[in-house]
Scaffold this motif. Structure first.
Motif, PDB file in Angstrom:
ATOM      1  N   GLU A   1       0.809  -1.223   0.000  1.00  0.00           N
ATOM      2  CA  GLU A   1       0.000   0.000   0.000  1.00  0.00           C
ATOM      3  C   GLU A   1       0.843   1.275   0.000  1.00  0.00           C
ATOM      4  N   LYS A   2       2.161   1.113  -0.126  1.00  0.00           N
ATOM      5  CA  LYS A   2       3.093   2.253  -0.151  1.00  0.00           C
ATOM      6  C   LYS A   2       3.011   3.084   1.134  1.00  0.00           C
ATOM      7  N   ILE A   3       2.857   2.389   2.267  1.00  0.00           N
ATOM      8  CA  ILE A   3       2.848   3.031   3.580  1.00  0.00           C
ATOM      9  C   ILE A   3       4.205   2.827   4.228  1.00  0.00           C
ATOM     10  N   GLN A   4       4.768   3.893   4.774  1.00  0.00           N
ATOM     11  CA  GLN A   4       6.061   3.787   5.455  1.00  0.00           C
ATOM     12  C   GLN A   4       5.834   3.304   6.887  1.00  0.00           C
ATOM     13  N   GLY A   5       6.210   2.081   7.150  1.00  0.00           N
ATOM     14  CA  GLY A   5       6.035   1.512   8.482  1.00  0.00           C
ATOM     15  C   GLY A   5       7.349   1.322   9.207  1.00  0.00           C
ATOM     16  N   GLU A   6       7.369   1.674  10.481  1.00  0.00           N
ATOM     17  CA  GLU A   6       8.514   1.430  11.359  1.00  0.00           C
ATOM     18  C   GLU A   6       8.049   0.444  12.424  1.00  0.00           C
TER      19      GLU A   6
ATOM     20  N   GLY B   1       9.345   1.544  22.006  1.00  0.00           N
ATOM     21  CA  GLY B   1       8.277   2.087  21.182  1.00  0.00           C
ATOM     22  C   GLY B   1       7.702   3.366  21.755  1.00  0.00           C
ATOM     23  N   TYR B   2       7.539   3.395  23.074  1.00  0.00           N
ATOM     24  CA  TYR B   2       7.016   4.604  23.725  1.00  0.00           C
ATOM     25  C   TYR B   2       7.938   5.797  23.486  1.00  0.00           C
ATOM     26  N   GLU B   3       9.244   5.613  23.628  1.00  0.00           N
ATOM     27  CA  GLU B   3      10.188   6.714  23.426  1.00  0.00           C
ATOM     28  C   GLU B   3      10.143   7.219  21.988  1.00  0.00           C
ATOM     29  N   ARG B   4      10.028   6.304  21.032  1.00  0.00           N
ATOM     30  CA  ARG B   4       9.967   6.726  19.638  1.00  0.00           C
ATOM     31  C   ARG B   4       8.634   7.424  19.340  1.00  0.00           C
ATOM     32  N   ALA B   5       7.566   6.915  19.920  1.00  0.00           N
ATOM     33  CA  ALA B   5       6.258   7.535  19.706  1.00  0.00           C
ATOM     34  C   ALA B   5       6.222   8.950  20.268  1.00  0.00           C
ATOM     35  N   LYS B   6       6.924   9.135  21.388  1.00  0.00           N
ATOM     36  CA  LYS B   6       6.907  10.432  22.065  1.00  0.00           C
ATOM     37  C   LYS B   6       7.805  11.459  21.388  1.00  0.00           C
TER      38      LYS B   6
ATOM     39  N   GLU C   1       9.180  11.312  18.009  1.00  0.00           N
ATOM     40  CA  GLU C   1       9.177  11.431  16.561  1.00  0.00           C
ATOM     41  C   GLU C   1       7.766  11.754  16.050  1.00  0.00           C
ATOM     42  N   GLN C   2       7.704  12.243  14.810  1.00  0.00           N
ATOM     43  CA  GLN C   2       6.432  12.593  14.205  1.00  0.00           C
ATOM     44  C   GLN C   2       5.847  11.389  13.460  1.00  0.00           C
ATOM     45  N   TRP C   3       4.593  11.067  13.776  1.00  0.00           N
ATOM     46  CA  TRP C   3       3.923   9.928  13.157  1.00  0.00           C
ATOM     47  C   TRP C   3       2.527  10.327  12.703  1.00  0.00           C
ATOM     48  N   ASP C   4       2.060   9.655  11.663  1.00  0.00           N
ATOM     49  CA  ASP C   4       0.682   9.862  11.212  1.00  0.00           C
ATOM     50  C   ASP C   4      -0.287   8.960  11.953  1.00  0.00           C
ATOM     51  N   CYS C   5       0.224   7.864  12.513  1.00  0.00           N
ATOM     52  CA  CYS C   5      -0.616   6.934  13.256  1.00  0.00           C
ATOM     53  C   CYS C   5       0.279   5.994  14.060  1.00  0.00           C
ATOM     54  N   LEU C   6      -0.235   5.537  15.196  1.00  0.00           N
ATOM     55  CA  LEU C   6       0.457   4.534  16.010  1.00  0.00           C
ATOM     56  C   LEU C   6      -0.416   3.286  16.088  1.00  0.00           C
ATOM     57  N   ILE C   7       0.196   2.127  15.882  1.00  0.00           N
ATOM     58  CA  ILE C   7      -0.490   0.852  16.064  1.00  0.00           C
ATOM     59  C   ILE C   7       0.238   0.127  17.191  1.00  0.00           C
ATOM     60  N   ILE C   8      -0.470  -0.110  18.293  1.00  0.00           N
ATOM     61  CA  ILE C   8       0.175  -0.595  19.508  1.00  0.00           C
ATOM     62  C   ILE C   8      -0.499  -1.866  19.997  1.00  0.00           C
ATOM     63  N   ASP C   9       0.297  -2.902  20.182  1.00  0.00           N
ATOM     64  CA  ASP C   9      -0.214  -4.155  20.736  1.00  0.00           C
ATOM     65  C   ASP C   9      -0.494  -3.976  22.228  1.00  0.00           C
TER      66      ASP C   9
END
Length: 231
Positions: free
Chosen positions: A23-28, A36-41, A43-51
Motif C-alpha cells: 500500500e506504499k505506507i512507510q512503516g517502522e 516504542g514509547y520513546e519513539r512515539a513520544k 518522533e512525528q507519526w501519522d498513526c500509532l499501532i500498539i499491541d
C-alpha cells in the motif's frame, strides 16, 4: 503516511509490514514497549499501532502516558482481548480505535484511514480561530453559522446566536438573568430580564430535545449550558 507499529509478535508484524509495502505506507516496527514509547513520544507519526501485551511497557500504559504528555496522534490498539471491558479500558486510556486479533490487513487499513481522517478534520476546525467546536455544536463566529451534529441550525435570530455562542464559550457555568443581560445584551439594555427566558425557550425549541436539553434551568439562580447531561 508514516506509521509506528509496536508489536512483538513476529508473524503479525511481518503480515502488517508486507501489506504496508503493498500500500506504499512507510512503516517502522518496534518489538519492545519502552523503546516504542520513546519513539512515539519523540518522533512525528501519522498513526500509532500498539499491541496490548508487550515487553518493557504494555500498550495500555504506552497509550495513557502519551495522552498525559499531550501527544496528539491517532492510536489503534491491537488486542487478543475481546471482552467489552478490556476494549473500553483501551479507549478510556486514549486509544482512538482497536482491532481484535486475528484481523485482516484490509480491516486494519480501514481503521487507519478512518482515525487519520478524523484527526485531520478536527485539526482543520481547531486551526480556524473563527470556529468554536464542541461535542455537538460547530459555531462559525465569522459567518454566524451553527451546525448541530453536522446539520445546519436555521433561523437563529442575531441575539439567539449571540446567546448560544456565549453559553458554548462558558460550558457548565451558571449565569443569572442579570449576568446574561450584561454579558450578551450589553450595558445599555434596559428591558425586562424575562427576555432571557424567552430567548432560552426559543433556543431550546431550535436545538434541544427531550433527551438532550443542553440548556438547564438552575432554580432560583439562572441557566447553565451542559452537553454532558442526557435524560
Amino acid at each position: 503516511m508514516r506509521i509506528l507499529v509496536i508489536e512483538d509478535n513476529e508473524s503479525v508484524a511481518s503480515m502488517i509490514e508486507m501489506f504496508f509495502e503493498k500500500e506504499k505506507i512507510q512503516g517502522e516496527f518496534v518489538k519492545d514497549g519502552l523503546v516504542g514509547y520513546e519513539r512515539a513520544k519523540t518522533e512525528q507519526w501519522d498513526c500509532l499501532i500498539i499491541d496490548w501485551m508487550l515487553p518493557g511497557m504494555d500498550g495500555v500504559l504506552i497509550c495513557r502516558k502519551l495522552r498525559q504528555a499531550a501527544i496528539e496522534v491517532p492510536i489503534i490498539m491491537l488486542t487478543a482481548k475481546d471482552s467489552e471491558s478490556d476494549q473500553v479500558l483501551g479507549l478510556e486510556m486514549g486509544a482512538d480505535d482497536y482491532v481484535t486479533k486475528p484481523f485482516s490487513p484490509l480491516a486494519l487499513l480501514a481503521r487507519i484511514r478512518a482515525v487519520t481522517r478524523r484527526y485531520v478534520a478536527n485539526k482543520d476546525v481547531q486551526q480556524d480561530e473563527n470556529v468554536l467546536a464542541t461535542a455537538h455544536f460547530t459555531v462559525n463566529t465569522n459567518t454566524r453559522e451553527v451546525l448541530l451534529d453536522g446539520k445546519p441550525v436555521p433561523n437563529l435570530t442575531p441575539k439567539e446566536f449571540d446567546l448560544l455562542q456565549f453559553f458554548i464559550q462558558h460550558p457548565k457555568q451558571v449565569f443569572s438573568r442579570e449576568q446574561l443581560l450584561d454579558r450578551v445584551w450589553g450595558y445599555d439594555f434596559y428591558g425586562d430580564d424575562r427576555t432571557v427566558d424567552v430567548h432560552i425557550k426559543r433556543l431550546r425549541s431550535k436545538v434541544s430535545s427531550d433527551e438532550q436539553p443542553f440548556f438547564h434551568t438552575v432554580w432560583g439562580v439562572g441557566y447553565r449550558f451542559d452537553e454532558s447531561v442526557v435524560k
